[in-house]
Write an enzyme that holds these catalytic residues in place. Structure first.
Site, mmCIF file in Angstrom:
data_model
loop_
_atom_site.group_PDB
_atom_site.id
_atom_site.type_symbol
_atom_site.label_atom_id
_atom_site.label_comp_id
_atom_site.label_asym_id
_atom_site.label_seq_id
_atom_site.Cartn_x
_atom_site.Cartn_y
_atom_site.Cartn_z
ATOM 1 N N SER A 292 0.838 -1.199 0.000
ATOM 2 C CA SER A 292 0.000 0.000 0.000
ATOM 3 C C SER A 292 0.876 1.253 0.000
ATOM 4 O O SER A 292 2.108 1.166 0.079
ATOM 5 C CB SER A 292 -0.878 0.003 1.258
ATOM 6 O OG SER A 292 -0.047 0.099 2.400
ATOM 7 N N MET A 293 0.229 2.397 -0.047
ATOM 8 C CA MET A 293 0.977 3.647 0.073
ATOM 9 C C MET A 293 1.580 3.743 1.481
ATOM 10 O O MET A 293 1.001 3.215 2.435
ATOM 11 C CB MET A 293 0.065 4.851 -0.160
ATOM 12 C CG MET A 293 -0.313 5.013 -1.620
ATOM 13 S SD MET A 293 -1.343 6.453 -1.869
ATOM 14 C CE MET A 293 -0.147 7.767 -1.618
ATOM 15 N N GLU B 34 6.561 2.918 -9.156
ATOM 16 C CA GLU B 34 5.160 3.161 -9.528
ATOM 17 C C GLU B 34 4.738 2.262 -10.698
ATOM 18 O O GLU B 34 4.129 2.730 -11.672
ATOM 19 C CB GLU B 34 4.948 4.643 -9.896
ATOM 20 C CG GLU B 34 5.384 5.631 -8.817
ATOM 21 C CD GLU B 34 4.431 5.740 -7.629
ATOM 22 O OE1 GLU B 34 3.432 4.981 -7.549
ATOM 23 O OE2 GLU B 34 4.715 6.574 -6.755
ATOM 24 N N GLN C 221 2.419 0.344 -11.127
ATOM 25 C CA GLN C 221 0.966 0.281 -11.408
ATOM 26 C C GLN C 221 0.526 1.311 -12.443
ATOM 27 O O GLN C 221 -0.559 1.196 -12.999
ATOM 28 C CB GLN C 221 0.155 0.442 -10.112
ATOM 29 C CG GLN C 221 0.036 1.868 -9.580
ATOM 30 C CD GLN C 221 1.269 2.351 -8.844
ATOM 31 O OE1 GLN C 221 2.230 1.621 -8.649
ATOM 32 N NE2 GLN C 221 1.253 3.613 -8.418
ATOM 33 N N CYS D 139 -1.455 1.204 10.338
ATOM 34 C CA CYS D 139 -2.791 1.805 10.243
ATOM 35 C C CYS D 139 -2.873 3.034 11.144
ATOM 36 O O CYS D 139 -2.584 2.952 12.341
ATOM 37 C CB CYS D 139 -3.851 0.783 10.648
ATOM 38 S SG CYS D 139 -5.513 1.483 10.653
HETATM 39 P P1 ADP Z 1 5.647 3.852 -0.581
HETATM 40 O O1 ADP Z 1 6.616 3.926 -1.741
HETATM 41 O O2 ADP Z 1 5.218 2.453 -0.245
HETATM 42 O O3 ADP Z 1 4.483 4.804 -0.716
HETATM 43 P P2 ADP Z 1 7.674 5.312 0.821
HETATM 44 O O4 ADP Z 1 8.953 4.517 0.734
HETATM 45 O O5 ADP Z 1 7.499 6.460 -0.131
HETATM 46 O O6 ADP Z 1 6.444 4.310 0.728
HETATM 47 O O7 ADP Z 1 7.503 5.918 2.270
HETATM 48 C C1 ADP Z 1 7.665 5.167 3.450
HETATM 49 C C2 ADP Z 1 7.702 6.176 4.594
HETATM 50 O O8 ADP Z 1 6.416 6.755 4.736
HETATM 51 C C3 ADP Z 1 8.010 5.630 5.946
HETATM 52 O O9 ADP Z 1 9.384 5.424 6.172
HETATM 53 C C4 ADP Z 1 7.461 6.731 6.846
HETATM 54 O O10 ADP Z 1 8.420 7.758 6.989
HETATM 55 C C5 ADP Z 1 6.315 7.315 6.039
HETATM 56 N N1 ADP Z 1 4.963 7.020 6.538
HETATM 57 C C6 ADP Z 1 3.921 7.882 6.461
HETATM 58 N N2 ADP Z 1 2.800 7.328 6.984
HETATM 59 C C7 ADP Z 1 3.117 6.088 7.393
HETATM 60 C C8 ADP Z 1 2.375 5.026 8.018
HETATM 61 N N3 ADP Z 1 1.069 5.147 8.305
HETATM 62 N N4 ADP Z 1 3.021 3.885 8.297
HETATM 63 C C9 ADP Z 1 4.339 3.774 8.037
HETATM 64 N N5 ADP Z 1 5.092 4.728 7.452
HETATM 65 C C10 ADP Z 1 4.495 5.890 7.132
HETATM 66 ZN ZN ZN Z 2 -6.846 -0.214 11.596
#
Ligand code: ADP
Ligand code: ZN
Length: 205
Positions: A30-31, A103, A105, A159
């Protein structure tokens, strides 16, 4: 004997190794789950080992600067924006050993055959991407890439509602477009219990 030891076949061995079998690695989740961070970590290690690395991302992702991939935590790596798979393939140089794609997707379905071909030609291909859209549906071509990959890493966020294992990207703004580019201004990480397959109000800080 001395002659035998003096014979240096380093170049030949290097070439043979380069033309050996490659493979595909997929980092999916997920994001905010750390996909970009993990991709950048692997690419940096390859570069330290003096391997030739090329990195691509789809042009659609306009967040942060254009010639870079960037994680939400601020880690960055240079990357070439491309509008489709064929544009990426045209730029891959023969002596490149490692290819990073972020990215995944947002690429077209041609990416599946393309990465198979690259791996068959001896390249290590690492693709990071969202495995589900904001409604929880599989996000093509990631499911197909997961099927053909030798190695799969599933990443998770935390979460923001309950602290559980977040597997979903919760949209927090009103929009029904499948692609709505944004970060914490439009999405938050949620677990299976807290996720709803449509827009929902953001969790208060
Ligand atoms: P993705 O590419 O999967 O979107 P990124 O590598 O860009 O993830 O970002 C990961 C970073 O996002 C983590 O190291 C943390 O700093 C930040 N982050 C923001 N919200 C969250 C969350 N809810 N859980 C974990 N990390 C989070
Ligand atoms: Zn939850």
């Amino acid at each position: 004997m001395v002659e035998e030891f003096a014979f240096d076949n380093t170049e030949e061995r290097r070439k043979n190794r380069q033309n050996g079998t490659g493979w595909i690695e997929v980092i999916a989740g997920s994001m905010f789950s750390g996909k970009s961070e993990e991709l950048i970590r692997r690419l940096n290690r390859a570069r330290i080992a003096r391997q030739k690395v090329q990195v691509f991302k789809p042009k659609i992702d306009a967040r942060y600067s254009v010639e870079e991939i960037a994680s939400h935590s601020g880690v960055k790596h240079i990357s070439k924006p491309v509008s489709k798979t064929s544009e990426m393939m045209a730029q891959i140089e023969p002596d490149t050993q490692v290819i990073g794609i972020d990215e995944g997707q947002f690429f077209d379905m041609e990416l599946i055959d393309a990465v198979n071909e690259l791996a068959a030609n001896g390249k290590r291909v690492i693709i990071a991407g969202l495995d589900q859209d904001y409604t929880g549906r599989p996000f093509e071509p990631m499911p197909q890439l997961l099927s053909i990959a030798e190695f799969i890493t599933k990443t998770h966020a935390i979460c923001v509602k309950c602290g559980g294992t977040a597997n979903y990207s919760q949209r927090t703004v009103e929009s029904e477009a499948r692609v709505e580019v944004g970060a914490s201004d439009k999405y938050e990480a949620r677990c299976r219990m807290c996720f709803v397959p449509h827009s929902d109000a953001p969790t208060p800080l």
